[in-house]
Design an enzyme around this catalytic site. Structure first.
Site, PDB file in Angstrom:
ATOM      1  N   TRP A 206       0.832  -1.199   0.000  1.00 38.96           N
ATOM      2  CA  TRP A 206       0.000   0.000   0.000  1.00 38.96           C
ATOM      3  C   TRP A 206       0.873   1.257   0.000  1.00 38.96           C
ATOM      4  O   TRP A 206       1.817   1.379   0.780  1.00 38.96           O
ATOM      5  CB  TRP A 206      -0.909   0.001   1.228  1.00 38.96           C
ATOM      6  CG  TRP A 206      -1.783   1.216   1.276  1.00 38.96           C
ATOM      7  CD1 TRP A 206      -2.852   1.496   0.475  1.00 38.96           C
ATOM      8  CD2 TRP A 206      -1.639   2.337   2.150  1.00 38.96           C
ATOM      9  NE1 TRP A 206      -3.392   2.715   0.794  1.00 38.96           N
ATOM     10  CE2 TRP A 206      -2.665   3.256   1.819  1.00 38.96           C
ATOM     11  CE3 TRP A 206      -0.748   2.649   3.169  1.00 38.96           C
ATOM     12  CZ2 TRP A 206      -2.822   4.467   2.494  1.00 38.96           C
ATOM     13  CZ3 TRP A 206      -0.904   3.850   3.826  1.00 38.96           C
ATOM     14  CH2 TRP A 206      -1.921   4.753   3.496  1.00 38.96           C
ATOM     15  N   ASP A 374     -16.801  11.552  -3.261  1.00 40.56           N
ATOM     16  CA  ASP A 374     -16.217  10.333  -2.709  1.00 40.56           C
ATOM     17  C   ASP A 374     -17.047   9.830  -1.517  1.00 40.56           C
ATOM     18  O   ASP A 374     -18.247  10.069  -1.426  1.00 40.56           O
ATOM     19  CB  ASP A 374     -14.748  10.600  -2.327  1.00 40.56           C
ATOM     20  CG  ASP A 374     -13.869   9.373  -2.459  1.00 40.56           C
ATOM     21  OD1 ASP A 374     -13.870   8.547  -1.540  1.00 40.56           O
ATOM     22  OD2 ASP A 374     -13.193   9.237  -3.493  1.00 40.56           O
ATOM     23  N   ARG A 451      -9.900  -2.482   8.217  1.00 45.91           N
ATOM     24  CA  ARG A 451     -10.516  -1.147   8.045  1.00 45.91           C
ATOM     25  C   ARG A 451     -11.959  -1.145   8.564  1.00 45.91           C
ATOM     26  O   ARG A 451     -12.840  -0.551   7.966  1.00 45.91           O
ATOM     27  CB  ARG A 451     -10.454  -0.701   6.583  1.00 45.91           C
ATOM     28  CG  ARG A 451     -10.621   0.798   6.373  1.00 45.91           C
ATOM     29  CD  ARG A 451     -10.384   1.197   4.929  1.00 45.91           C
ATOM     30  NE  ARG A 451     -10.574   2.617   4.719  1.00 45.91           N
ATOM     31  CZ  ARG A 451     -11.650   3.157   4.118  1.00 45.91           C
ATOM     32  NH1 ARG A 451     -12.608   2.380   3.665  1.00 45.91           N
ATOM     33  NH2 ARG A 451     -11.745   4.462   3.961  1.00 45.91           N
ATOM     34  N   ASP A 486     -14.404   0.908  -5.323  1.00 44.13           N
ATOM     35  CA  ASP A 486     -13.279   0.687  -4.413  1.00 44.13           C
ATOM     36  C   ASP A 486     -13.394  -0.687  -3.747  1.00 44.13           C
ATOM     37  O   ASP A 486     -14.462  -1.322  -3.747  1.00 44.13           O
ATOM     38  CB  ASP A 486     -13.238   1.785  -3.355  1.00 44.13           C
ATOM     39  CG  ASP A 486     -11.826   2.110  -2.884  1.00 44.13           C
ATOM     40  OD1 ASP A 486     -10.919   1.297  -3.124  1.00 44.13           O
ATOM     41  OD2 ASP A 486     -11.640   3.173  -2.263  1.00 44.13           O
ATOM     42  N   TYR A 487     -12.276  -1.129  -3.153  1.00 43.95           N
ATOM     43  CA  TYR A 487     -12.196  -2.446  -2.505  1.00 43.95           C
ATOM     44  C   TYR A 487     -11.018  -2.367  -1.544  1.00 43.95           C
ATOM     45  O   TYR A 487      -9.873  -2.363  -1.968  1.00 43.95           O
ATOM     46  CB  TYR A 487     -11.980  -3.513  -3.577  1.00 43.95           C
ATOM     47  CG  TYR A 487     -11.879  -4.933  -3.072  1.00 43.95           C
ATOM     48  CD1 TYR A 487     -12.978  -5.774  -3.126  1.00 43.95           C
ATOM     49  CD2 TYR A 487     -10.692  -5.441  -2.557  1.00 43.95           C
ATOM     50  CE1 TYR A 487     -12.889  -7.083  -2.679  1.00 43.95           C
ATOM     51  CE2 TYR A 487     -10.597  -6.739  -2.104  1.00 43.95           C
ATOM     52  CZ  TYR A 487     -11.699  -7.565  -2.171  1.00 43.95           C
ATOM     53  OH  TYR A 487     -11.609  -8.858  -1.730  1.00 43.95           O
ATOM     54  N   ASN A 488     -11.299  -2.294  -0.234  1.00 48.12           N
ATOM     55  CA  ASN A 488     -10.286  -1.813   0.703  1.00 48.12           C
ATOM     56  C   ASN A 488      -9.804  -2.806   1.751  1.00 48.12           C
ATOM     57  O   ASN A 488      -9.433  -2.401   2.851  1.00 48.12           O
ATOM     58  CB  ASN A 488     -10.798  -0.546   1.406  1.00 48.12           C
ATOM     59  CG  ASN A 488     -10.625   0.690   0.545  1.00 48.12           C
ATOM     60  OD1 ASN A 488      -9.571   0.896  -0.054  1.00 48.12           O
ATOM     61  ND2 ASN A 488     -11.659   1.499   0.453  1.00 48.12           N
ATOM     62  N   ASP A 556      -2.764   4.942  -3.735  1.00 49.42           N
ATOM     63  CA  ASP A 556      -3.246   6.025  -2.880  1.00 49.42           C
ATOM     64  C   ASP A 556      -2.154   7.053  -2.618  1.00 49.42           C
ATOM     65  O   ASP A 556      -2.433   8.140  -2.092  1.00 49.42           O
ATOM     66  CB  ASP A 556      -3.726   5.460  -1.541  1.00 49.42           C
ATOM     67  CG  ASP A 556      -5.085   4.790  -1.637  1.00 49.42           C
ATOM     68  OD1 ASP A 556      -5.771   4.962  -2.660  1.00 49.42           O
ATOM     69  OD2 ASP A 556      -5.459   4.070  -0.687  1.00 49.42           O
TER      70      ASP A 556
END
Length: 745
Positions: A206, A374, A451, A486-488, A556
């Site tokens: 990341w 967002d 998360r 997104d996929y976090n 990111d």
């Protein structure tokens, strides 16, 4: 170090499998048509496309054997019949012969393409050639086990313009009972035997994705993989192999390939004791198992392979052209990426109607074409602890729904986009309280959060229906042009207790297939909606997801200096035309490094330009500068997004300089970006030698950032710019310059 390349390209088209694969293509100057032929006397297949030739044959043991993969050969060059390689010592011919697709059985000791367990406990499968079929230039070869009704169909589809070959394997169960596929690959690429090979691949984490790695290939095995449920950033499913003697990006033979799969994957690079190199790729064998019932078929993801005689730079340009012309939605003419503004850094979760409208006005004044709101607009979403899964518009933040904001954005001549994270759920959500069984889980075991969220089991038909349903409803009820998908987090506890135990591991495949099918159905029913693949940065970028998405988020980390390294690595397998690159705040949260606004813009202008900074904090001077840079980007956008990329100086190995050049398809424009980390002892920036120009044409030079050296001619031939080169007046710390060459004849 100067890296150069000089290949020309063309176009192509290709088909796709919604459930498992993708499609692809690229281009080089083609001197002869693509052909796929079979010589019955020698039992040899030959595939010629663009500048490459691929030859395979059926040997005396009924095995499908690689005979040649490399630069295109003369049509009259002979190929003798395939002959199994003899064993030696403990090694059997089964392992020493470079087979195209080999199952685990018959004494095999190298990486298998297929491993099966049958209900009676047997795990031995030995495949032999049965028949073949050539449809146009697509070759299908059918193989069968020596005693059981297990059939494998291998498919080879060449790209006429680039020579890139698309491979897949379909396993069919014609036995009377289910069996479990424990390992499966699309096929194996075999290189000529040798001892001087070098492997290139990409690693990261990341905020630190896309690091190019190089290592010599020695006897043994190197595994590139993701066990994370999706593509991952630790490795990317791409490889390139050349000879260690090659030092220039423009020279030498390169064999390269990429998997089209967004789930857990594996590529094994193996060299045996006879110096033969095999590259095998498909879904990851770790914890894998797919129950194939009687009468069912399993088709692997596509594994693409190509050859370049023009170095790693040529290999990259082939892949770029392939993606643009044959893979991306709307190929062969995908839409240019609009200049985008995203509100995340300005507002975080604290979104509301007046605040977003104010930001939209500021963005429109800069020339932005797409406004994206967002996270934070839905459910009880005040932070990342709650709300995921509850996909209704928050009535406190948007009491009249999204329509007033969307209408405002449209009145400013921008289209509207929205952030979503469809595959995730917070335990603190109405959805989870109602359906706690919908997440990946092992009964009686902890549910590990990442998360503050869990992963919905998209393999379940009811979860798939829910995810598609809320997205379809959102798009029907609102004039939305863009989704940032997104996929976090990674997978944990990948159980599927709702199905019989022998089918639980199907989750690795069925999850990804349902993900693809949702994207495909959304695109079919909402053809004007564009989608970005994002996964905490670049953790879901591959040739599988790119078939269904218009752009991707590489990291990111938006620090403009770090981005030089990140974008450089990204460009080896993937076109800058889909690479989103935002101009954000300075100092950055990443390194607390201060960079000028011009430097930040130039870094981002090497891809698809976006702005993610808090415009409420920009000074009038910064807003004016940004308006100028956005207008300049639009004048070079088609070249940057669709042209041919040359890495003149890479930022690799802590280089103080980085220079990229992109030449438009029609050859009328070249755009060059140059960056300097720091200068010392009155040193000059290295002279720039351009590539890809017409030596006999005249080009005018214009610097739109920084300065060309005082003695630079206003106009000169392509030969001058490429062989004499030009200098930049570039000194100091974190300096940048950019210029165009425009062909005048």
């Amino acid at each position: 170090m100067k890296d150069r390349s000089k290949t020309k390209w063309g176009l192509i088209a290709c088909a796709f499998l919604v459930s498992t694969g993708l499609c692809a293509s690229t281009v080089v100057a083609q001197t002869a048509p693509a052909t796929t032929q079979y010589d019955a006397s020698s039992r040899v297949f030959r595939i010629d496309a663009a500048d490459s030739t691929y030859v395979l044959g059926i040997n005396e043991n009924g095995q499908l054997q690689t005979l040649y993969w490399g630069k295109r050969l003369s049509a009259n060059d002979p190929f003798p019949a395939a002959k199994a390689t003899s064993g030696g010592g403990f090694d059997l011919s089964t392992s020493n012969t470079p087979q195209e697709f080999v199952s685990w059985g018959g004494g095999l000791t190298v990486e298998p393409d297929l491993k099966i367990t049958f209900p009676d406990g047997n795990r031995d499968v030995v495949l032999k050639y049965v028949s073949h079929h050539i449809d146009g230039n697509t070759l299908s070869v059918i193989m069968k086990d020596i005693s059981r009704e297990v059939y494998v169909t291998l498919e080879y589809q060449p790209d006429a313009e680039t020579g890139i070959l698309r491979r897949s394997a379909t396993i069919e169960n014609r036995t009377d009972a289910p069996f479990t596929i424990e390992q499966v690959a699309a096929g194996t690429w075999n290189l000529p035997h040798g001892t001087d090979y070098r492997l290139r691949y990409l690693t990261g984490g990341w905020a630190a994705e896309w690091n190019l790695q190089e290592q010599s290939i020695h006897p043994g095995k190197t595994i590139l993989e993701s066990r994370r449920g999706t593509t991952g950033a630790q490795n990317n499913p791409w490889f390139a192999i050349d000879h260690n003697v090659s030092t220039d990006q423009d020279e030498g033979s390169v064999w390269f390939g990429a998997l089209g799969w967004s789930g857990s994957w594996q590529i094994a690079i193996e060299q045996d004791m006879k110096q033969q190199v095999r590259v095998t790729g498909g879904p990851n064998a770790f914890d894998f198992g797919y129950l194939l019932k009687k009468g069912e078929k399993f088709t692997t993801p596509y594994f693409y392979g190509g050859y370049s005689a023009h170095g790693i730079g040529g290999a990259s340009r082939l892949l770029h052209r392939f993606e643009i012309d044959s893979l991306l939605p709307h190929h062969p003419t995908p839409k240019l990426r609009p200049v985008l503004y995203n509100s995340w850094e300005a507002t975080g979760f604290d979104v509301n109607e007046p605040g977003q409208m104010a930001l939209a006005e500021k963005a429109a004044n800069l020339g932005v074409e797409r406004f994206v709101m967002d996270d934070g607009w839905f459910g009880g979403r005040k932070n990342d602890h709650a709300g995921l899964g509850d996909w209704y518009v928050n009535p406190q933040k948007f009491p009249h729904g999204l329509k007033p904001l969307i209408d405002k954005v449209h009145s400013l001549n921008m289209d509207f986009g929205l952030w979503v994270e469809p595959e995730m759920v917070n335990p603190d959500s109405d959805l989870y309280r109602k359906h706690p069984d919908w997440v990946l889980n092992f009964p009686g075991r902890p549910r590990t959060e990442g998360r503050n969220q869990l992963v919905l089991n998209l393999a379940r038909p009811d979860v798939r229906a829910y995810v598609y349903g809320f997205l379809d409803k959102l798009l029907k009820e609102n004039d939305i042009s863009f989704l940032k998908w997104d996929y976090n987090r990674n997978w944990s506890e990948p159980g599927w207790p709702a199905v019989p135990q022998d089918q639980e591991k199907n989750v690795y495949v069925d999850f990804t297939r349902n993900f693809y099918s949702i994207l495909a159905e959304l695109r079919q029913n909402h053809p004007n909606v564009e989608i970005e693949s994002c996964s905490g940065g670049g953790s879901r970028v591959d040739l599988g997801v790119m078939q269904y998405t218009d752009e991707v988020w590489p990291s990111d980390n938006t620090d403009a200096y770090d981005r030089l390294q990140i974008q450089n690595g990204f460009s080896y397998p993937y076109t800058p035309g889909v690479m989103m690159a935002w101009v954000t705040e300075s100092p950055t949260w990443v390194n607390n490094r201060t960079l000028s606004l011009e430097y930040r813009f130039l870094s981002s202008m090497q891809g698809s330009l976006g702005i993610g900074a808090n415009l409420n904090k920009w000074t009038p001077e910064e807003l004016t500068k940004a308006t100028q840079m956005v207008a300049q980007y639009k004048s070079i956008r088609e070249t940057v997004q669709r042209g041919e990329l040359y890495r003149l100086i890479t930022p690799e190995n802590n280089s103080e300089q980085s220079v990229t050049e992109t030449v438009s398809r029609d050859g009328k424009q070249a755009v060059t970006f140059a960056f300097l980390h720091s200068s010392t002892e009155y040193s000059s920036f290295p002279r720039i030698f351009l590539r890809g120009l017409d030596e006999n044409a005249m080009y005018s030079a214009h610097a739109f950032a920084g300065k060309l050296a005082g003695d630079t001619p206003a106009q000169a031939s392509g030969a001058y710019w490429m062989h004499h080169g030009l200098d930049l007046d570039l000194r100091g710390d974190f300096q940048a310059a950019a210029f165009t060459l425009t062909r005048s004849n």
